[in-house]
Scaffold this active site. Structure first.
Site, PDB file in Angstrom:
ATOM      1  N   CYS A   1       0.857  -1.176   0.000  1.00 48.66           N
ATOM      2  CA  CYS A   1       0.000   0.000   0.000  1.00 48.66           C
ATOM      3  C   CYS A   1       0.900   1.235   0.000  1.00 48.66           C
ATOM      4  CB  CYS A   1      -0.910   0.005   1.224  1.00 48.66           C
ATOM      5  SG  CYS A   1       0.001   0.112   2.792  1.00 48.66           S
TER       6      CYS A   1
ATOM      7  N   HIS B   1       5.433  -4.981   8.860  1.00 46.29           N
ATOM      8  CA  HIS B   1       5.390  -6.357   9.333  1.00 46.29           C
ATOM      9  C   HIS B   1       5.576  -7.343   8.184  1.00 46.29           C
ATOM     10  CE1 HIS B   1       3.105  -5.174  13.255  1.00 46.29           C
ATOM     11  NE2 HIS B   1       4.418  -5.095  13.389  1.00 46.29           N
TER      12      HIS B   1
ATOM     13  N   HIS C   1       3.735   1.982  11.726  1.00 50.83           N
ATOM     14  CA  HIS C   1       2.602   1.749  12.628  1.00 50.83           C
ATOM     15  C   HIS C   1       2.384   2.896  13.606  1.00 50.83           C
ATOM     16  CE1 HIS C   1       4.395  -2.207  11.527  1.00 50.83           C
ATOM     17  NE2 HIS C   1       3.162  -2.381  11.111  1.00 50.83           N
TER      18      HIS C   1
ATOM     19  N   CYS D   1       2.539   5.885   8.843  1.00 50.55           N
ATOM     20  CA  CYS D   1       1.615   6.014   7.723  1.00 50.55           C
ATOM     21  C   CYS D   1       0.690   7.204   7.970  1.00 50.55           C
ATOM     22  CB  CYS D   1       0.784   4.734   7.586  1.00 50.55           C
ATOM     23  SG  CYS D   1      -0.534   4.870   6.365  1.00 50.55           S
TER      24      CYS D   1
ATOM     25  N   HIS E   1      -0.842  -4.833  19.543  1.00 48.72           N
ATOM     26  CA  HIS E   1      -0.404  -4.417  18.204  1.00 48.72           C
ATOM     27  C   HIS E   1       0.233  -3.030  18.299  1.00 48.72           C
ATOM     28  CE1 HIS E   1      -0.599  -3.129  13.988  1.00 48.72           C
ATOM     29  NE2 HIS E   1      -0.664  -4.417  13.678  1.00 48.72           N
TER      30      HIS E   1
ATOM     31  N   GLU F   1       0.327  -0.493  16.381  1.00 46.69           N
ATOM     32  CA  GLU F   1      -0.520   0.646  16.030  1.00 46.69           C
ATOM     33  C   GLU F   1      -1.453   1.011  17.189  1.00 46.69           C
ATOM     34  OE1 GLU F   1      -4.107   1.742  12.981  1.00 46.69           O
ATOM     35  OE2 GLU F   1      -2.588   0.333  12.244  1.00 46.69           O
TER      36      GLU F   1
ATOM     37  N   CYS G   1      -8.142   1.490   6.567  1.00 48.19           N
ATOM     38  CA  CYS G   1      -7.528   2.152   5.423  1.00 48.19           C
ATOM     39  C   CYS G   1      -8.041   1.583   4.098  1.00 48.19           C
ATOM     40  CB  CYS G   1      -6.006   2.083   5.508  1.00 48.19           C
ATOM     41  SG  CYS G   1      -5.252   0.615   4.834  1.00 48.19           S
TER      42      CYS G   1
ATOM     43  N   SER H   1       1.643  -9.767  10.712  1.00 47.44           N
ATOM     44  CA  SER H   1       0.963  -8.748   9.896  1.00 47.44           C
ATOM     45  C   SER H   1      -0.537  -8.894  10.087  1.00 47.44           C
ATOM     46  CB  SER H   1       1.323  -8.914   8.418  1.00 47.44           C
ATOM     47  OG  SER H   1       0.454  -8.165   7.601  1.00 47.44           O
ATOM     48  N   SER H   2      -1.133  -7.948  10.794  1.00 50.97           N
ATOM     49  CA  SER H   2      -2.564  -8.029  11.105  1.00 50.97           C
ATOM     50  C   SER H   2      -3.410  -8.102   9.841  1.00 50.97           C
ATOM     51  CB  SER H   2      -2.972  -6.820  11.946  1.00 50.97           C
ATOM     52  OG  SER H   2      -4.345  -6.846  12.235  1.00 50.97           O
TER      53      SER H   2
END
Length: 336
Positions: free
Chosen positions: A23, A52, A85, A107, A135, A137, A205, A233-234
């Site tokens: 992304c 991640h 994150h 991001c 996590h 983030e 997102c 990686s979620s």
């Protein structure tokens, strides 16, 4: 391998999701590390994995990046980059205390959520942050207003939520969640708190949503879905769940093609392939080649959306950070 538009079914075929992979936020973060190494030389310290993905981290390590868990591990007078994150304000304070020059590769979509958290906290709202405990983030966003934020880890966690005032409560979310699970959580929260306020725009997102939509489109037609991505990686983990929810008979997460178990292909005529938002396409090409060698050479594209969003690189890359780090270490105030 070149994908062709979806057409008539063959005995063995691959449905290749589009969009998939990098992304805009991930692309920006990875390029930021590469540019920093190019401009300032090694080492560039990075707090936590920049994104991640095991392959990306290993590749950047070979170029001279050093990944650390805590700011305290970075030597005074060095350059440290914060991952895509995001980090809490306390981490920026720790970096200043250690006289570090910093590059913030958060991001921009995560930064948006941070700003929403600060604004609603300033208006004295209770903020219900939908996300997964631990996590990065979630830790970073929670750190913006810890006294106002309560983590809600999925719909089953709603029963445990309490607020000070039912009329001043808002929800925010981790950007990489499953859209469906998030809205299920929001619906349950609205049942409990009818005056619940929604953020100005959906926090999940665009890239996460688009990748999930593509997987839903191909899931019902796939006997097996292979998601390329790392276990931490979620958004990649969510793609496996979305594939199974969309009707795929089986779905697995792999970092590399050699992790695919040939037993998964037993009785399989259609394989769906996609990748998480932090996965370079070279890893997907490896999976397609692996499948081609086993008779799955017909690749059909399943296109859900066009993506043209790009983000500018962190502004810190336009300054002489080595000079700033030296000035900070010497106790001088660097120019801004």
């Amino acid at each position: 391998m070149t994908a062709t538009p979806a057409g008539p079914s063959n005995d063995k075929r691959v449905l290749l999701a589009a969009p998939r992979g990098y992304c805009a936020g991930v692309d920006r973060a990875v390029i930021a590390v590469e540019k920093a190494l190019e401009q300032y030389g090694s080492p560039i310290y990075v707090r936590h994995e920049i994104v991640h993905n095991k392959y990306v981290v290993q590749t950047l390590e070979r170029k001279g990046a050093i990944f650390v868990d805590e700011t305290a591990e970075v030597p005074e007078g060095s350059i440290v980059m914060f991952s895509a994150h995001g980090v809490a304000p306390t981490v920026h304070a720790e970096a200043a205390e250690r006289k570090l020059a910093t590059i913030d590769a958060t991001c921009p979509l995560v930064t948006k959520v941070h700003k929403e958290a600060v604004r609603f906290a300033n208006e004295d709202y209770d903020i219900l942050l939908i996300g997964h405990e631990g996590h990065e983030e979630v830790i970073g966003t929670s750190g913006e207003a810890p006294e106002h934020i309560t983590l809600v880890d999925g719909p089953d966690d709603v029963a445990n939520v309490t607020v000070r005032d039912d009329s001043k409560v808002v929800w925010l979310s981790q950007t990489t969640l499953s859209v469906d699970e998030t809205m299920e959580t929001v619906d349950k929260l609205k049942e409990k708190f009818p005056q619940l306020v929604s953020p100005p725009s959906d926090d999940i997102c665009y890239a996460t949503q688009n990748r999930q939509i593509a997987v839903k489109q191909m899931g019902a037609d796939a006997d097996l879905v292979i998601v390329v991505g790392s276990k931490n990686s979620s958004n990649s983990v969510r793609l496996v769940e979305v594939a199974l929810g969309a009707g795929a008979r089986d779905a697995h997460l792999v970092d590399f093609a050699d992790e695919i178990d040939e037993a998964w292909l037993e009785g399989v005529s259609t394989v769906g392939v996609t990748s998480g938002a932090s996965v370079p396409d070279v890893l997907v090409e490896g999976v397609l080649e692996w499948l081609s060698q086993r008779g799955y050479a017909d690749v059909e594209l399943v296109k859900a959306a066009e993506e043209s969003i790009t983000f500018s690189l962190p502004k810190e890359l336009r300054r002489d950070l080595r000079a700033e780090a030296a000035a900070l270490s010497a106790g001088d105030r660097p120019a801004t």
